[in-house]
Design a protein around this motif. Structure first.
Motif, PDB file in Angstrom:
ATOM      1  N   GLN A 166       0.855  -1.143   0.031  1.00 46.21           N
ATOM      2  CA  GLN A 166      -0.007  -0.060  -0.265  1.00 46.21           C
ATOM      3  C   GLN A 166       0.972   1.157   0.141  1.00 46.21           C
ATOM      4  O   GLN A 166       0.485   2.060  -0.884  1.00 46.21           O
ATOM      5  N   PHE A 167       1.707   1.219   0.904  1.00 45.79           N
ATOM      6  CA  PHE A 167       2.796   2.512   1.060  1.00 45.79           C
ATOM      7  C   PHE A 167       3.567   2.652  -0.290  1.00 45.79           C
ATOM      8  O   PHE A 167       4.006   3.710  -0.312  1.00 45.79           O
ATOM      9  N   ALA A 168       4.057   1.476  -0.806  1.00 43.87           N
ATOM     10  CA  ALA A 168       5.085   1.458  -1.760  1.00 43.87           C
ATOM     11  C   ALA A 168       4.198   2.219  -2.887  1.00 43.87           C
ATOM     12  O   ALA A 168       4.675   3.074  -3.492  1.00 43.87           O
ATOM     13  N   ASN A 169       2.987   2.122  -3.016  1.00 42.83           N
ATOM     14  CA  ASN A 169       2.091   2.754  -4.114  1.00 42.83           C
ATOM     15  C   ASN A 169       1.857   4.289  -3.509  1.00 42.83           C
ATOM     16  O   ASN A 169       1.914   5.092  -4.515  1.00 42.83           O
ATOM     17  N   VAL A 170       1.615   4.492  -2.558  1.00 43.66           N
ATOM     18  CA  VAL A 170       1.662   5.911  -2.222  1.00 43.66           C
ATOM     19  C   VAL A 170       2.860   6.763  -2.564  1.00 43.66           C
ATOM     20  O   VAL A 170       2.962   7.751  -2.925  1.00 43.66           O
ATOM     21  N   LEU A 171       3.981   6.020  -2.245  1.00 42.69           N
ATOM     22  CA  LEU A 171       5.438   6.880  -2.536  1.00 42.69           C
ATOM     23  C   LEU A 171       5.496   6.883  -4.070  1.00 42.69           C
ATOM     24  O   LEU A 171       5.708   8.043  -4.583  1.00 42.69           O
ATOM     25  N   LYS A 172       4.993   5.936  -4.837  1.00 41.86           N
ATOM     26  CA  LYS A 172       4.893   6.039  -6.230  1.00 41.86           C
ATOM     27  C   LYS A 172       4.055   7.248  -6.799  1.00 41.86           C
ATOM     28  O   LYS A 172       4.375   8.149  -7.758  1.00 41.86           O
ATOM     29  N   ASN A 173       2.826   7.344  -6.166  1.00 36.63           N
ATOM     30  CA  ASN A 173       1.734   8.180  -6.369  1.00 36.63           C
ATOM     31  C   ASN A 173       2.494   9.768  -6.284  1.00 36.63           C
ATOM     32  O   ASN A 173       1.910  10.762  -6.544  1.00 36.63           O
ATOM     33  N   ASN A 174       3.466   9.734  -5.346  1.00 34.84           N
ATOM     34  CA  ASN A 174       3.837  11.002  -4.600  1.00 34.84           C
ATOM     35  C   ASN A 174       5.145  11.418  -5.536  1.00 34.84           C
ATOM     36  O   ASN A 174       6.097  12.439  -5.196  1.00 34.84           O
ATOM     37  N   GLY A 175       5.567  10.639  -6.581  1.00 38.86           N
ATOM     38  CA  GLY A 175       6.561  10.852  -7.454  1.00 38.86           C
ATOM     39  C   GLY A 175       8.061  10.282  -7.089  1.00 38.86           C
ATOM     40  O   GLY A 175       9.078  10.498  -7.555  1.00 38.86           O
ATOM     41  N   VAL A 176       7.850   9.447  -6.112  1.00 39.57           N
ATOM     42  CA  VAL A 176       9.210   8.462  -5.853  1.00 39.57           C
ATOM     43  C   VAL A 176       9.360   7.641  -6.647  1.00 39.57           C
ATOM     44  O   VAL A 176       8.851   6.761  -6.853  1.00 39.57           O
ATOM     45  N   LYS A 177      10.805   7.499  -7.282  1.00 38.57           N
ATOM     46  CA  LYS A 177      11.085   6.649  -8.322  1.00 38.57           C
ATOM     47  C   LYS A 177      12.459   5.857  -7.594  1.00 38.57           C
ATOM     48  O   LYS A 177      13.148   6.508  -6.552  1.00 38.57           O
ATOM     49  N   LYS A 178      12.708   4.797  -8.250  1.00 38.66           N
ATOM     50  CA  LYS A 178      14.027   4.056  -8.084  1.00 38.66           C
ATOM     51  C   LYS A 178      15.246   5.043  -7.903  1.00 38.66           C
ATOM     52  O   LYS A 178      15.399   5.659  -8.924  1.00 38.66           O
ATOM     53  N   GLY A 179      16.065   4.651  -6.749  1.00 40.03           N
ATOM     54  CA  GLY A 179      17.218   5.644  -6.845  1.00 40.03           C
ATOM     55  C   GLY A 179      16.841   6.912  -6.061  1.00 40.03           C
ATOM     56  O   GLY A 179      18.020   7.578  -5.662  1.00 40.03           O
ATOM     57  N   ASP A 180      15.811   7.311  -6.100  1.00 41.07           N
ATOM     58  CA  ASP A 180      15.510   8.512  -5.298  1.00 41.07           C
ATOM     59  C   ASP A 180      15.799   8.398  -3.776  1.00 41.07           C
ATOM     60  O   ASP A 180      15.923   7.163  -3.162  1.00 41.07           O
ATOM     61  N   ARG A 181      16.441   9.514  -3.004  1.00 42.26           N
ATOM     62  CA  ARG A 181      16.709   9.628  -1.540  1.00 42.26           C
ATOM     63  C   ARG A 181      15.588   9.826  -0.697  1.00 42.26           C
ATOM     64  O   ARG A 181      15.016  11.035  -1.032  1.00 42.26           O
ATOM     65  N   VAL A 182      15.095   9.044   0.086  1.00 45.38           N
ATOM     66  CA  VAL A 182      14.077   9.431   0.729  1.00 45.38           C
ATOM     67  C   VAL A 182      14.396   9.451   2.481  1.00 45.38           C
ATOM     68  O   VAL A 182      14.959   8.587   2.976  1.00 45.38           O
ATOM     69  N   CYS A 183      14.163  10.627   3.045  1.00 44.83           N
ATOM     70  CA  CYS A 183      14.438  10.761   4.329  1.00 44.83           C
ATOM     71  C   CYS A 183      13.169  10.563   5.535  1.00 44.83           C
ATOM     72  O   CYS A 183      12.370  10.785   5.140  1.00 44.83           O
ATOM     73  N   ILE A 184      13.585   9.624   6.421  1.00 48.07           N
ATOM     74  CA  ILE A 184      12.752   9.014   7.065  1.00 48.07           C
ATOM     75  C   ILE A 184      12.962   9.606   8.825  1.00 48.07           C
ATOM     76  O   ILE A 184      14.063   9.315   9.056  1.00 48.07           O
ATOM     77  N   TYR A 185      11.965  10.445   9.213  1.00 51.24           N
ATOM     78  CA  TYR A 185      12.263  10.981  10.454  1.00 51.24           C
ATOM     79  C   TYR A 185      11.100  10.782  11.490  1.00 51.24           C
ATOM     80  O   TYR A 185       9.900  11.777  11.221  1.00 51.24           O
ATOM     81  N   MET A 186      10.968   9.786  12.384  1.00 47.57           N
ATOM     82  CA  MET A 186       9.953   9.291  12.701  1.00 47.57           C
ATOM     83  C   MET A 186       9.978   8.781  14.319  1.00 47.57           C
ATOM     84  O   MET A 186      11.116   8.453  14.582  1.00 47.57           O
ATOM     85  N   GLY A 187       8.895   8.626  14.956  1.00 45.50           N
ATOM     86  CA  GLY A 187       8.969   7.795  16.164  1.00 45.50           C
ATOM     87  C   GLY A 187       8.881   6.198  16.114  1.00 45.50           C
ATOM     88  O   GLY A 187       8.988   5.809  14.682  1.00 45.50           O
TER      89      GLY A 187
END
Length: 637
Positions: free
Chosen positions: A107-128
């Motif tokens: 589900q969330f992989a599809n969210v990422l793709k819907n928001n323009g994230v592609k293979k090789g893009d860097r994604v910062c994760i800052y969470m609890g």
């Protein structure tokens, strides 16, 4: 699930170790054969430590999430993958089966793709420490995006530095996070960081604390709204992206001996193979066991032994949002008792902190489910080892004292629980495939036993660092330039009469505070940002709880006024620039620092004074102003 590569006896260890040294390609090829590959590799290993250039399983195609999730669905779909225990013991916990976790990751992989994230893009994760953090990491890996998790205690400036270095255009965060009795305003900190990072395109925000947050149109979106959009599409599948064995999996920033954090890069296949191999063998994991690693996923320990290693092995892993001493010092033991935990992997800092509360919080809990106890982050002192062994393990649980680093990806030197011998405060023996040597300052190997030297590794292992992101030369100079054809760990080490290894601490300008590496230069840079500070020097000193504390010597410009208030101001400056974890424990005001005539600060002298050693300071006659040493000694806090 069975593990063909699991070592069950000391004789098997000896055979495996011998093979791993004599035929490393054959050895690791066999281990890797236990995983799911889209295409098998053409060559197990190509390497040199000169450039460095290291490639494992060259030509192999795979995706780590197919090994963490998809391959388990047929036989273990209904088995718990993640047990989440919230910060508040009164709240409901959550259990995600492998099928649940697979569904949420897709589900969330599809969210990422819907928001323009592609293979090789860097994604910062800052969470609890919430299940969405594990889902985010795996969803990035599924579509081939490179995740960079930043610990939830770092400041806006630290985040901005990391975003700029990785050129990460996408961020996943929470509105806030709970940690003990505190609420941490994560989204607000991200907003402060983004003032300097206009290149960020999307910020996806999980609702957790419901604290007020600013949401910028076009940039910021709610996690829950994005999931609903995927659900309205009928929850389409998201097949795992085919990855090359050497494609980057993640960047994890670690402190160096310069002020700038360095982004350690780990790649898909070698990291997968080694973390799973080390997880199964060090902890002697048995299918059905409950594994509780108390680390945060913001550190390498959480990456390797909460997420990837356990999930690849089909294990049940506990994710804990809170802290060991809130609402009381029995919190770990509550969790062990509640979920019948079999493996507990924690830090000496946590153990020493819990020791200070006495045995009351322990005695009211049933800990009989425990089979293995583990220690990580720094060498465990003998007193803490015995307390853990006697009061938590009741003398029935092997204690594994694991040595490794962000750069190594997985455990390198450790006893295997109940299989190879243990010795209090010793990491003991290397895992198969790991070839440690001790060298002197010139790089000459120190042979035999009952010796000490600098710890190096002379042959690559699958999860070795490949580069530092965007700056390969920094990787070479940090790890491979000190001693030709060796990986230099930066640690001092001794080898006893049995050939067991004991780590004696850092030999470079890096501190180990509560198991986390912090560069002295990074802290000094932050102190020097304070308006009244002219110059500073930072060293480590022994600390009863943290292992190593931060002692700062500060030259301050104007009159101090209230010295304690000035100390608090300086500490607050460090917290704003790096994070609370880097705040100095002691700040001593001085009029000068011991420097050579060339201007180099003699930290050796400052370290000895901070440690309480005031007599044997070595030759001070070469200093520009030897008299400053007496002043510093007399003013020691």
């Amino acid at each position: 699930m069975s593990y063909p590569f699991q070592i069950k006896t000391k004789e098997q260890y000896d055979r495996a170790y011998k093979k791993s040294v004599e035929d490393p390609e054959g050895f690791w090829g066999e281990v890797a054969g236990s995983f799911y590959w889209r295409k098998r590799w053409d060559k197990v290993l190509d390497w040199n430590f000169k450039d460095p250039d290291i490639k494992w399983f060259r030509g192999g195609k795979m995706n780590i999430t197919e090994n963490c999730l998809d391959r388990h669905l047929g036989t273990m779909g209904n088995k718990p993958a993640i047990i989440w225990e919230s910060n508040d013991p009164e709240e409901h916990h959550r259990i995600l089966t492998y099928r649940d976790l697979h569904h949420k990751v897709v589900q969330f992989a599809n969210v990422l793709k819907n928001n323009g994230v592609k293979k090789g893009d860097r994604v910062c994760i800052y969470m609890g420490m919430v299940p969405e953090l594990a889902v985010s990491v795996l969803a990035c890996a599924r579509i081939g995006a490179v995740h960079s998790v930043i610990f939830g205690g770092f400041s806006a400036q630290s985040i901005a530095d990391r975003l700029q270095d990785a050129q990460a255009e996408f961020i996943i965060t929470c509105d806030g996070a709970y940690r003990g009795n505190k609420e941490i305003p994560l989204k607000s900190v991200i907003d402060d960081a983004l003032v300097q990072c206009r290149f960020v395109k999307k910020v996806i925000v999980v609702t957790l604390t419901r604290m007020p947050v600013s949401m910028i149109k076009g940039r910021d979106v709610w996690w829950e709204d994005e999931i609903k959009k995927v659900e309205t599409m009928g929850n389409p599948d998201c097949p795992a992206e085919e990855m090359d064995a050497e494609d980057p999996l993640f960047i994890l920033y670690t402190s160096g001996s310069t002020g700038k954090p360095k982004g350690v890069v780990h790649t898909c296949a070698g990291y997968m193979v080694y973390t799973t191999y080390s997880f199964v063998n060090v902890f002697q994991y048995t299918p059905g066991d409950i594994h509780f690693c108390t680390a945060d996923i913001g550190w390498i320990t959480g990456h390797s032994y909460i997420a990837y290693g356990p999930l690849c092995a089909g294990a049940t892993t506990v994710l804990f949002e809170g802290v060991p001493t809130w609402p009381d010092a029995g919190r770990f033991w509550d969790i062990v008792d509640k979920y019948k935990v079999n493996v507990l992997y924690t830090a000496p800092t946590a153990i020493r902190s819990l020791m200070s509360y006495g045995l009351g919080p322990v005695q009211s809990h049933d800990l009989s489910s425990l089979k293995v106890l583990g220690s990580v982050g720094e060498p465990i002192n003998e007193e803490a080892w015995h307390w853990l062994n006697e009061n938590i393990g009741k003398g029935n649980c092997p204690v594994v004292d694991t040595w490794w680093q962000t750069e190594t990806g997985g455990i390198m030197i450790s006893n295997l629980a109940g299989v190879t011998p243990s010795k209090p405060s010793f990491a003991t023996l290397p895992l198969p495939g790991i070839q440690p040597i001790l060298v002197d300052e010139t790089g000459k190997e120190i042979e035999g036993n009952n010796v000490s030297g600098n710890l190096c590794i002379k042959f690559p292992w699958p999860s070795i660092i490949r580069t530092t992101y965007g700056d390969h030369e920094r990787c070479r100079t940090n790890y491979f330039a000190a001693y030709p054809n060796l990986y230099f760990t930066g640690d001092g080490c001794m080898r006893d009469e049995n050939g067991f290894y004991r780590i004696t601490g850092r030999v470079d300008d890096v501190l180990n505070v509560s198991g986390h590496r912090i560069g002295t230069a990074e802290v000094e840079n932050a102190i020097n940002m304070h308006a009244g500070v002219i110059e500073s020097a930072v060293v480590g000193y022994p600390h009863d709880i943290k292992g190593q504390g931060i002692y700062a010597y500060v030259i301050y410009g104007s009159t101090h006024g209230d010295e304690n208030l000035t100390r608090q101001d300086i500490a607050q400056t460090v917290a704003r620039i790096i994070g609370a974890i880097a705040k100095p424990d002691k700040i001593q005001f001085v009029t000068g620092l011991p420097k050579t005539r060339s201007g180099k600060i003699m930290r050796r002298i400052l370290r000895k004074i901070a440690e309480g050693e005031t007599e044997n300071l070595g030759d001070t006659s070469t200093l520009l102003d030897p008299g400053v040493v007496e002043e510093i000694k007399n003013g020691k806090i």
